[in-house]
Design an enzyme around this catalytic site. Structure first.
Site, PDB file in Angstrom:
ATOM      1  N   SER A 127      13.056 -25.543  12.006  1.00 24.62           N
ATOM      2  CA  SER A 127      14.497 -25.508  12.278  1.00 24.62           C
ATOM      3  C   SER A 127      14.910 -24.284  13.080  1.00 24.62           C
ATOM      4  CB  SER A 127      15.240 -25.494  10.941  1.00 24.62           C
ATOM      5  OG  SER A 127      16.578 -25.101  11.128  1.00 24.62           O
ATOM      6  N   GLU A 129      17.411 -22.730  12.466  1.00 24.75           N
ATOM      7  CA  GLU A 129      17.933 -21.755  11.497  1.00 24.75           C
ATOM      8  C   GLU A 129      16.957 -20.583  11.325  1.00 24.75           C
ATOM      9  OE1 GLU A 129      20.862 -21.492   9.189  1.00 24.75           O
ATOM     10  OE2 GLU A 129      21.467 -22.480  11.034  1.00 24.75           O
ATOM     11  N   TYR A 151      17.369 -21.231   2.716  1.00 23.14           N
ATOM     12  CA  TYR A 151      16.842 -22.406   3.419  1.00 23.14           C
ATOM     13  C   TYR A 151      15.969 -21.969   4.591  1.00 23.14           C
ATOM     14  CZ  TYR A 151      16.851 -26.225   6.824  1.00 23.14           C
ATOM     15  OH  TYR A 151      16.476 -27.171   7.751  1.00 23.14           O
TER      16      TYR A 151
HETATM   17  P1  NDP Z   1      18.578 -35.104   5.272  1.00 21.71           P
HETATM   18  O1  NDP Z   1      19.157 -34.102   4.356  1.00 21.71           O
HETATM   19  O2  NDP Z   1      19.435 -36.194   5.832  1.00 21.71           O
HETATM   20  O3  NDP Z   1      17.343 -35.818   4.543  1.00 21.71           O
HETATM   21  C1  NDP Z   1      16.499 -35.114   3.673  1.00 21.71           C
HETATM   22  C2  NDP Z   1      15.493 -36.075   3.080  1.00 21.71           C
HETATM   23  O4  NDP Z   1      14.616 -35.354   2.196  1.00 21.71           O
HETATM   24  C3  NDP Z   1      16.100 -37.211   2.251  1.00 21.71           C
HETATM   25  O5  NDP Z   1      15.376 -38.401   2.498  1.00 21.71           O
HETATM   26  C4  NDP Z   1      15.867 -36.741   0.828  1.00 21.71           C
HETATM   27  O6  NDP Z   1      15.789 -37.784  -0.119  1.00 21.71           O
HETATM   28  C5  NDP Z   1      14.494 -36.100   0.994  1.00 21.71           C
HETATM   29  N1  NDP Z   1      14.127 -35.221  -0.116  1.00 21.71           N
HETATM   30  C6  NDP Z   1      14.823 -34.161  -0.604  1.00 21.71           C
HETATM   31  N2  NDP Z   1      14.170 -33.600  -1.629  1.00 21.71           N
HETATM   32  C7  NDP Z   1      13.023 -34.321  -1.802  1.00 21.71           C
HETATM   33  C8  NDP Z   1      11.937 -34.226  -2.701  1.00 21.71           C
HETATM   34  N3  NDP Z   1      11.877 -33.282  -3.640  1.00 21.71           N
HETATM   35  N4  NDP Z   1      10.931 -35.126  -2.595  1.00 21.71           N
HETATM   36  C9  NDP Z   1      10.969 -36.091  -1.650  1.00 21.71           C
HETATM   37  N5  NDP Z   1      11.977 -36.232  -0.763  1.00 21.71           N
HETATM   38  C10 NDP Z   1      12.997 -35.355  -0.846  1.00 21.71           C
HETATM   39  O7  NDP Z   1      17.891 -34.286   6.470  1.00 21.71           O
HETATM   40  P2  NDP Z   1      17.781 -34.645   8.043  1.00 21.71           P
HETATM   41  O8  NDP Z   1      17.324 -36.024   8.198  1.00 21.71           O
HETATM   42  O9  NDP Z   1      19.023 -34.177   8.721  1.00 21.71           O
HETATM   43  O10 NDP Z   1      16.644 -33.631   8.486  1.00 21.71           O
HETATM   44  C11 NDP Z   1      15.265 -33.975   8.381  1.00 21.71           C
HETATM   45  C12 NDP Z   1      14.430 -32.706   8.311  1.00 21.71           C
HETATM   46  O11 NDP Z   1      14.631 -31.927   9.482  1.00 21.71           O
HETATM   47  C13 NDP Z   1      14.784 -31.780   7.150  1.00 21.71           C
HETATM   48  O12 NDP Z   1      13.572 -31.172   6.736  1.00 21.71           O
HETATM   49  C14 NDP Z   1      15.703 -30.748   7.755  1.00 21.71           C
HETATM   50  O13 NDP Z   1      15.642 -29.549   7.033  1.00 21.71           O
HETATM   51  C15 NDP Z   1      15.085 -30.616   9.132  1.00 21.71           C
HETATM   52  N6  NDP Z   1      15.981 -30.235  10.207  1.00 21.71           N
HETATM   53  C16 NDP Z   1      17.132 -30.946  10.410  1.00 21.71           C
HETATM   54  C17 NDP Z   1      17.940 -30.633  11.476  1.00 21.71           C
HETATM   55  C18 NDP Z   1      19.209 -31.372  11.711  1.00 21.71           C
HETATM   56  O14 NDP Z   1      20.030 -30.881  12.491  1.00 21.71           O
HETATM   57  N7  NDP Z   1      19.403 -32.555  11.129  1.00 21.71           N
HETATM   58  C19 NDP Z   1      17.589 -29.555  12.418  1.00 21.71           C
HETATM   59  C20 NDP Z   1      16.332 -28.904  12.113  1.00 21.71           C
HETATM   60  C21 NDP Z   1      15.568 -29.247  11.060  1.00 21.71           C
HETATM   61  P3  NDP Z   1      17.139 -38.348  -0.863  1.00 21.71           P
HETATM   62  O15 NDP Z   1      17.705 -39.381   0.070  1.00 21.71           O
HETATM   63  O16 NDP Z   1      16.570 -38.912  -2.110  1.00 21.71           O
HETATM   64  O17 NDP Z   1      18.071 -37.181  -1.062  1.00 21.71           O
HETATM   65  P1  GDR Z   2      23.718 -25.831   9.764  1.00 19.90           P
HETATM   66  O1  GDR Z   2      24.726 -27.075   9.755  1.00 19.90           O
HETATM   67  O2  GDR Z   2      24.027 -24.861   8.689  1.00 19.90           O
HETATM   68  O3  GDR Z   2      23.689 -25.318  11.168  1.00 19.90           O
HETATM   69  O4  GDR Z   2      22.336 -26.537   9.373  1.00 19.90           O
HETATM   70  P2  GDR Z   2      26.207 -27.243   9.197  1.00 19.90           P
HETATM   71  O5  GDR Z   2      26.755 -28.409   9.905  1.00 19.90           O
HETATM   72  O6  GDR Z   2      26.240 -27.252   7.705  1.00 19.90           O
HETATM   73  O7  GDR Z   2      26.945 -25.891   9.668  1.00 19.90           O
HETATM   74  C1  GDR Z   2      27.107 -25.583  11.038  1.00 19.90           C
HETATM   75  C2  GDR Z   2      28.091 -24.460  11.208  1.00 19.90           C
HETATM   76  O8  GDR Z   2      29.412 -24.925  10.864  1.00 19.90           O
HETATM   77  C3  GDR Z   2      30.038 -23.919  10.096  1.00 19.90           C
HETATM   78  N1  GDR Z   2      31.114 -24.511   9.279  1.00 19.90           N
HETATM   79  C4  GDR Z   2      30.930 -25.435   8.317  1.00 19.90           C
HETATM   80  N2  GDR Z   2      29.810 -26.057   7.881  1.00 19.90           N
HETATM   81  C5  GDR Z   2      29.954 -26.975   6.884  1.00 19.90           C
HETATM   82  N3  GDR Z   2      28.859 -27.624   6.449  1.00 19.90           N
HETATM   83  N4  GDR Z   2      31.168 -27.244   6.310  1.00 19.90           N
HETATM   84  C6  GDR Z   2      32.319 -26.628   6.713  1.00 19.90           C
HETATM   85  O9  GDR Z   2      33.392 -26.879   6.186  1.00 19.90           O
HETATM   86  C7  GDR Z   2      32.210 -25.680   7.774  1.00 19.90           C
HETATM   87  N5  GDR Z   2      33.092 -24.902   8.427  1.00 19.90           N
HETATM   88  C8  GDR Z   2      32.429 -24.208   9.332  1.00 19.90           C
HETATM   89  C9  GDR Z   2      28.912 -23.306   9.281  1.00 19.90           C
HETATM   90  O10 GDR Z   2      29.311 -22.063   8.724  1.00 19.90           O
HETATM   91  C10 GDR Z   2      27.810 -23.228  10.338  1.00 19.90           C
HETATM   92  O11 GDR Z   2      27.977 -22.069  11.101  1.00 19.90           O
HETATM   93  C11 GDR Z   2      21.955 -27.780   9.917  1.00 19.90           C
HETATM   94  C12 GDR Z   2      21.097 -28.503   8.860  1.00 19.90           C
HETATM   95  O12 GDR Z   2      20.827 -29.810   9.310  1.00 19.90           O
HETATM   96  C13 GDR Z   2      19.779 -27.780   8.651  1.00 19.90           C
HETATM   97  O13 GDR Z   2      18.939 -28.551   7.791  1.00 19.90           O
HETATM   98  C14 GDR Z   2      19.099 -27.601  10.017  1.00 19.90           C
HETATM   99  O14 GDR Z   2      17.891 -26.915   9.860  1.00 19.90           O
HETATM  100  C15 GDR Z   2      20.032 -26.863  10.968  1.00 19.90           C
HETATM  101  O15 GDR Z   2      21.228 -27.601  11.105  1.00 19.90           O
HETATM  102  C16 GDR Z   2      19.420 -26.688  12.342  1.00 19.90           C
END
Ligand code: NDP
Ligand code: GDR
Length: 327
Positions: A127, A129, A151
Site C-alpha cells: 500500500s 500508506e 495499518y
Molecule cells: P476490503 O477491506 O474491501 O477487503 C478486505 C478483505 O479481507 C475482505 O474480503 C475481508 O473479509 C478479508 N479479511 C479480513 N480479515 C480476514 C481474515 N482474518 N481472514 C481472511 N480474510 C479476511 O479491501 P480492498 O479490497 O479495498 O483491498 C484489498 C487489499 O489491498 C487489502 O489488503 C488492502 O489493505 C490493500 N490495499 C487496498 C487499497 C485500496 O485503495 N483499496 C490500496 C492499497 C492496498 P470479510 O468480507 O469477511 O470482511
Molecule cells: P486511506 O483511505 O486511509 O487513504 O486508506 P480513506 O478513504 O479512509 O481516507 C482517505 C483520506 O480521507 C480523509 N478523511 C476521511 N476518511 C474517512 N475514512 N472518513 C472520513 O470521514 C474522512 N474525512 C477525511 C482521511 O483522513 C484520509 O486522509 C485506503 C485504504 O484502502 C487502505 O487499505 C489502503 O492501503 C490505502 O487507501 C492506500
C-alpha cells in the site's frame, strides 16, 4: 485452466479481480472467513453477477493450518493475498488485530505457499500508506517508507517479508504498491464511498448534511477495475518484482466533495461539515504516485478518470437508495 486462489475475495478488489480472472478463463477459488452474516458476505460478487462462478473455501488469515489445508486442496498456480484489516482509522483501535491479520497473516499465506506449493506465483497487496510521512514529493519504488499508522506498519512488514521470501527461497513473489483505488463496491467507511453515499442520501432527501474529518489531505485515486489488472499483469511476468500503481494525479478531499456533489447538481459547501471525531491520531497528508515502472514493464495504464469514477459511484449510490425507498 489455471487456478487462482484469492484471499479477501469478498472485498472490493477480490470481487473485481475474480471478474477479471474468470473472463480470462481461470478457475477462481476464494478464501472465506467464517461469519454469522453468510447471506450478505458475497454481496460484491453477487453485484458483479459472479457469485456462482467462484468457489469459496473456509479459512482465516490468522490460522496457518487452515491456509495449508486450502493450498493443499486448491493447488493454485497463482495466489493473490488481498485479505487484510484494511481500514487505516480502525488500526489505532485494533492495532494487534491489524498486526495479526494485515502483517502476520500475509506471512501465514507465504508460509502455506512455501511449505505446500512454493512454485505458485504470489501477489501481496502492499500500500501507498507505507510512504506515510512522505520522503519525496512523488513516490516510486525507490522512495523510502515512513509508515504513519498501525495499518501501514503491518503492511510494511508484510511487504518486506514478500521481498524476503523472493530473495531467500526464490519464490515468484511480487508486491503491488497500490495507491488508493475506489469503485461502487468500495466499503462505506472509506472517504470516497462515504461521500458518494452521502451525496445520494442528501439528493434523495434522506440526509441533510455529511460529516467528514480532514478535508485538506490529498490522495492519488484510481479505479479498482484498473488496478486489479495490474495485479494480474505482475504475476504474468517471468521475474517477480515490486511495482507502484497510481494515476499520477492527487486531489484533496475537499475537491473530491466538489466533484461528487456536482454530479447531483449540488454545492458541497451547503452540506459538508467537519467533525473532529473523524480526524486521525497521525495523518498522511499527501500521496502522489509515479507508475512509470508499471507502465513500461507491465504495459499498464489506468483507463478511468477520477471524474468518471466518482460519477459512476454517485449513480450507483443513487440507484441503491432509490431501490430501498421503493421497496
Ligand atoms: P476490503 O477491506 O474491501 O477487503 C478486505 C478483505 O479481507 C475482505 O474480503 C475481508 O473479509 C478479508 N479479511 C479480513 N480479515 C480476514 C481474515 N482474518 N481472514 C481472511 N480474510 C479476511 O479491501 P480492498 O479490497 O479495498 O483491498 C484489498 C487489499 O489491498 C487489502 O489488503 C488492502 O489493505 C490493500 N490495499 C487496498 C487499497 C485500496 O485503495 N483499496 C490500496 C492499497 C492496498 P470479510 O468480507 O469477511 O470482511
Ligand atoms: P486511506 O483511505 O486511509 O487513504 O486508506 P480513506 O478513504 O479512509 O481516507 C482517505 C483520506 O480521507 C480523509 N478523511 C476521511 N476518511 C474517512 N475514512 N472518513 C472520513 O470521514 C474522512 N474525512 C477525511 C482521511 O483522513 C484520509 O486522509 C485506503 C485504504 O484502502 C487502505 O487499505 C489502503 O492501503 C490505502 O487507501 C492506500
Amino acid at each position: 485452466m489455471p487456478t487462482a486462489l484469492i484471499t479477501g475475495i469478498t472485498g472490493q478488489d477480490g470481487a473485481y479481480l475474480s471478474q477479471l480472472l474468470l473472463k480470462k478463463g481461470y478457475r477462481v477459488v476464494g478464501l472465506l472467513r467464517r461469519s454469522a452474516s453468510a447471506d450478505v458476505i458475497g454481496e460484491r460478487l453477487r453485484w458483479l453477477g459472479i457469485l456462482d462462478d467462484v468457489e469459496l473455501v473456509d479459512g482465516n488469515l490468522t490460522d496457518l493450518s487452515s491456509l495449508i489445508r486450502v493450498v493443499e486442496t486448491v493447488n493454485p498456480d497463482e495466489i493473490y493475498n488481498l485479505a487484510a484489516q484494511s481500514f487505516v482509522a480502525a488500526s489505532w483501535q485494533q492495532p494487534l488485530l491489524t498486526g495479526n491479520v494485515t502483517g502476520i497473516g500475509a506471512v501465514n499465506v507465504l508460509e502455506a505457499a512455501r511449505i505446500v506449493q512454493s512454485n505458485a506465483r504470489f501477489y501481496q497487496a502492499s500500500s501507498s500508506e507505507m510512504y506515510g510521512l512522505i520522503q519525496e514529493p512523488v513516490q516510486n519504488e525507490k522512495t523510502p517508507f515512513y509508515p504513519r499508522s498501525p495499518y501501514a506498519v503491518a503492511k510494511l512488514y508484510a511487504h518486506w517479508m514478500t521481498v524476503n521470501y523472493r530473495e531467500s527461497f526464490g519464490m515468484h513473489a511480487s508486491s503491488g504498491i497500490l495507491f488508493n483505488h475506489e469503485s461502487p463496491l468500495r466499503g462505506i467507511e472509506f472517504v470516497t464511498r462515504k461521500v458518494t453515499d452521502g451525496v445520494a442520501r442528501i439528493k434523495l432527501g434522506l440526509a441533510n448534511e455529511l460529516a467528514l474529518g480532514n478535508l485538506d489531505a490529498t490522495r492519488d485515486w484510481g479505479h479498482a477495475r484498473d488496478y486489479v489488472r495490474a495485479m494480474y499483469l505482475m504475476l504474468q511476468q517471468e521475474k517477480p518484482d515490486d511495482y507502484v500503481v497510481a494515476t499520477g494525479r492527487t486531489t484533496s478531499i475537499r475537491d473530491l466533495c466538489r466533484i461528487a456533489f456536482s454530479v447531483a447538481g449540488l454545492n458541497y459547501e451547503d452540506y459538508v461539515v467537519t467533525n473532529p471525531a473523524f480526524l486521525r491520531p497521525a495523518e498522511v497528508e499527501v500521496l502522489l504516485g509515479d507508475a512509470t515502472k508499471a507502465k513500461t514493464i507491465l504495459g499498464w495504464e489506468p483507463e478511468t478518470t477520477l471524474e468518471g469514477m466518482i460519477a459512476e459511484m454517485v449513480e450507483a449510490d443513487l440507484a441503491r437508495h432509490s431501490r430501498y425507498q421503493n421497496s
